[in-house]
Design a protein around this motif. Structure first.
Motif, short mmCIF file in Angstrom:
data_model
loop_
_atom_site.label_atom_id
_atom_site.label_comp_id
_atom_site.label_asym_id
_atom_site.label_seq_id
_atom_site.Cartn_x
_atom_site.Cartn_y
_atom_site.Cartn_z
N GLU A 45 -13.47 -13.56 14.09
CA GLU A 45 -14.15 -12.35 13.60
C GLU A 45 -14.19 -12.28 12.08
N LYS A 46 -13.11 -12.74 11.43
CA LYS A 46 -13.06 -12.66 9.97
C LYS A 46 -14.13 -13.54 9.34
N LYS A 47 -14.25 -14.77 9.82
CA LYS A 47 -15.27 -15.68 9.29
C LYS A 47 -16.67 -15.15 9.58
N LEU A 48 -16.85 -14.56 10.78
CA LEU A 48 -18.17 -14.02 11.13
C LEU A 48 -18.56 -12.87 10.21
N ARG A 49 -17.59 -12.02 9.88
CA ARG A 49 -17.89 -10.91 8.96
C ARG A 49 -18.31 -11.43 7.60
N VAL A 50 -17.60 -12.46 7.12
CA VAL A 50 -17.95 -13.05 5.82
C VAL A 50 -19.36 -13.65 5.87
N TYR A 51 -19.65 -14.38 6.95
CA TYR A 51 -20.95 -15.04 7.07
C TYR A 51 -22.08 -14.02 7.19
N THR A 52 -21.93 -13.04 8.08
CA THR A 52 -23.00 -12.05 8.26
C THR A 52 -23.22 -11.24 6.99
N THR A 53 -22.13 -10.96 6.27
CA THR A 53 -22.26 -10.24 4.99
C THR A 53 -23.03 -11.08 3.98
N VAL A 74 -25.26 -13.46 4.57
CA VAL A 74 -26.69 -13.52 4.94
C VAL A 74 -27.36 -12.19 4.63
N SER A 75 -26.67 -11.08 4.88
CA SER A 75 -27.24 -9.76 4.59
C SER A 75 -27.49 -9.60 3.09
N ILE A 76 -26.53 -10.05 2.27
CA ILE A 76 -26.69 -9.97 0.81
C ILE A 76 -27.84 -10.87 0.35
N ALA A 77 -27.93 -12.06 0.95
CA ALA A 77 -29.04 -12.97 0.60
C ALA A 77 -30.38 -12.32 0.93
N VAL A 121 -35.72 -22.07 9.64
CA VAL A 121 -34.66 -21.44 8.84
C VAL A 121 -34.00 -20.32 9.64
N ASN A 122 -34.82 -19.53 10.33
CA ASN A 122 -34.30 -18.45 11.16
C ASN A 122 -33.35 -18.98 12.23
N LEU A 123 -33.76 -20.05 12.91
CA LEU A 123 -32.94 -20.66 13.95
C LEU A 123 -31.66 -21.24 13.36
N THR A 124 -31.77 -21.90 12.21
CA THR A 124 -30.60 -22.51 11.57
C THR A 124 -29.55 -21.47 11.21
N LEU A 125 -29.99 -20.35 10.66
CA LEU A 125 -29.04 -19.29 10.28
C LEU A 125 -28.36 -18.69 11.50
N PHE A 126 -29.09 -18.58 12.60
CA PHE A 126 -28.48 -18.07 13.83
C PHE A 126 -27.47 -19.07 14.40
N ILE A 127 -27.82 -20.35 14.39
CA ILE A 127 -26.91 -21.36 14.92
C ILE A 127 -25.65 -21.44 14.07
N LEU A 128 -25.80 -21.30 12.76
CA LEU A 128 -24.63 -21.28 11.88
C LEU A 128 -23.70 -20.12 12.22
N TYR A 129 -24.27 -19.02 12.70
CA TYR A 129 -23.45 -17.88 13.13
C TYR A 129 -22.50 -18.31 14.24
N GLY A 174 -16.96 -20.27 15.79
CA GLY A 174 -16.27 -21.14 16.73
C GLY A 174 -16.80 -21.06 18.14
N MET A 175 -18.10 -20.70 18.28
CA MET A 175 -18.69 -20.53 19.61
C MET A 175 -19.60 -21.67 20.00
N GLY A 176 -19.58 -22.75 19.24
CA GLY A 176 -20.41 -23.89 19.57
C GLY A 176 -20.56 -24.81 18.37
N GLN A 177 -21.02 -26.03 18.64
CA GLN A 177 -21.24 -27.01 17.59
C GLN A 177 -22.68 -26.97 17.12
N PHE A 178 -22.89 -27.11 15.82
CA PHE A 178 -24.22 -26.98 15.24
C PHE A 178 -25.21 -27.96 15.88
N GLY A 179 -24.82 -29.24 15.96
CA GLY A 179 -25.73 -30.25 16.50
C GLY A 179 -26.13 -29.98 17.93
N THR A 180 -25.14 -29.61 18.75
CA THR A 180 -25.41 -29.33 20.17
C THR A 180 -26.34 -28.13 20.32
N LEU A 181 -26.04 -27.06 19.59
CA LEU A 181 -26.86 -25.85 19.68
C LEU A 181 -28.27 -26.09 19.17
#
Length: 438
Positions: free
Chosen positions: A3-11, A13-16, A165-173, A178-185
């Motif tokens: 959750e901590k990493k997700l909050r940092v990441y979503t924040t 992307v929101s700031i970007a 880009v939209n898909l990439t940012l979602f997969i990075l989420y 820790g809910m999946g690997q980038f390449g697989t997703l």
């Protein structure tokens, strides 16, 4: 899930997204000043924001659990007629007025009030994606004639970059959480790019052409009418399909309720079967059919006496012979529903065995068991071995997998067993939600 990493990441992307919005606003605000060469900018902006809001509130359903947000159509039209920065600003403004419908309750809600962090992340993602998609338009310049090959090419580039880009940012989420690997997703979802591009680019380009016509407001209404009609038709179809699946799930639960010792068995087998089919990279229709077959595979037990099904001891030879009739009974029960051969074969042959020594005796030759039946057999066998019965305790996962390896090539299809064993560490039916079946 971290959750901590997700909050940092979503924040981040929101700031970007906010940064992109402010930079775009700085670029386009002169359009709205008195004396601007864009005299119709206010009416144009109001029209585009309204289209974005309506399209986002009314997505087109193209699969049971997938939608095409046609808000990208006015975004593309805005980008090619007014520039990507204006599209960024107007989409950002449209977010403030967008309300969404809860599929379960049918109630509408304002996402920014109900799910602010999620909505800010989603909006930030889209704003960054629009800005990235606008790079080809900025570098090459959009031709005045939108009904031309260069305009089509730039529109395709805009859509491809934006969606990628939209898909990439979602997969990075999911990667960060820790809910999946980038390449697989990415491999699992990249195939969805082409349908989105094919569906939205012609519509967006056509809307852009319409916007540049005299009396454009009248033609825009004509343009949107068939789009909304198509959405309504798809929605009716998927509602009927959903009702069909709920009927199947209810029938499955009725079977589980009849057999007291296999409560939840069909649900778990459906979960395992779907996971196997997906891991084998089968088509969405095949995956859906395998899941349906798994829910219905024991429906023939409805015709078997309760005393036999719920006997708290090992069955006699005569009783076991009666149990062996349930695949044939099940096949007869579903005959009138007109399922695909994938479903029919799985229901009829899931006990036939890979070496053709199971039941019913008549069926495919050794090694020729239909894949849907082979998948169902593996899932059914694993759940049967790991479930408790009155006369025995269930095996551990490791014990069951070891037995399955031993019977691979005789009772079970070796390729399907191999796939299932590779998936086993990730599967946990105890945490699979009930609603995933509907």
């Amino acid at each position: 899930m971290d959750e901590k990493k997700l909050r940092v990441y979503t924040t981040a992307v929101s700031i970007a997204g906010l940064s992109v919005f402010l930079l775009s606003l700085w670029e386009v605000y002169p359009y709205y000043l008195p004396g601007s060469s864009r005299g119709d900018i206010w009416s144009y902006s109001l029209m585009m924001v309204l289209l974005m809001v309506v399209c986002r509130m009314l997505p087109i359903y193209f699969a049971e659990d997938k939608t095409l947000e046609i808000s990208f159509v006015p975004v593309l039209a805005c980008a090619i007629t007014g520039g990507a920065p204006l599209a960024v600003v107007l989409f950002g403004v449209s977010t403030l007025f967008t309300v969404m419908q809860n599929p379960a309750t049918k109630h509408y809600y304002w996402p920014l009030a109900r799910e602010p962090r999620k909505e800010l992340f989603n909006t930030g993602n889209i704003l960054v994606s629009i800005s990235a998609g606008g790079l080809p338009l900025l570098l090459a310049g959009m031709p005045d004639n939108l009904a031309s090959l260069p305009a089509l090419g730039l529109s395709l580039l805009f859509a491809a970059l934006c969606i990628l880009v939209n898909l990439t940012l979602f997969i990075l989420y999911y990667q960060v959480g820790g809910m999946g690997q980038f390449g697989t997703l990415m491999r699992q979802n990249i195939g969805g790019l082409l349908p989105n591009i094919i569906a939205t680019v012609p519509l967006g380009l056509l809307l852009g052409i319409v916007i540049n016509m005299p009396n454009s407001y009248f033609y825009i209404v004509l343009f949107m009418a068939p789009l909304m009609l198509a959405r309504y038709s798809f929605k009716l179809y998927l509602d009927s399909k959903s009702m069909h699946m709920r009927t199947i799930a209810a029938l499955s639960m009725a079977v589980d309720a009849k057999d007291h010792y296999t409560q939840g068995h069909s649900r778990r087998v459906a979960y395992y079967s779907e996971a196997i089919a997906r891991a084998m990279h089968k088509s969405p229709s095949f995956v859906a059919d395998v899941k349906t077959a798994a829910l219905l595979h024991d429906v023939g037990k409805i015709g078997i006496d309760d005393a036999v099904l719920n006997k708290p001891a090992a069955l006699t030879a005569e009783e076991f012979e009666l149990i062996q009739q349930h695949p044939v009974m099940g096949r007869k029960i579903i005959d009138s529903i007109r399922f695909s051969d994938t479903v029919n074969d799985a229901v009829l042959y899931h006990h036939h065995r890979y070496d053709a020594k199971g039941y019913p005796a008549e069926g495919p030759a050794p090694g020729e068991l239909p894949l849907s039946a082979a998948i169902l057999a593996v899932a059914d066998t694993f759940d049967a071995m790991t479930s408790d019965r009155p006369y025995r305790n269930g095996m551990s996962r490791e014990q069951a997998l070891a037995v399955m390896q031993e019977v691979a090539g005789s009772q079970l299809d070796p390729k399907v067993v191999e796939v299932f064993i590779s998936l086993a560490p990730e599967l946990d039916a105890a945490h699979e939600p009930e609603e995933s079946l509907l």
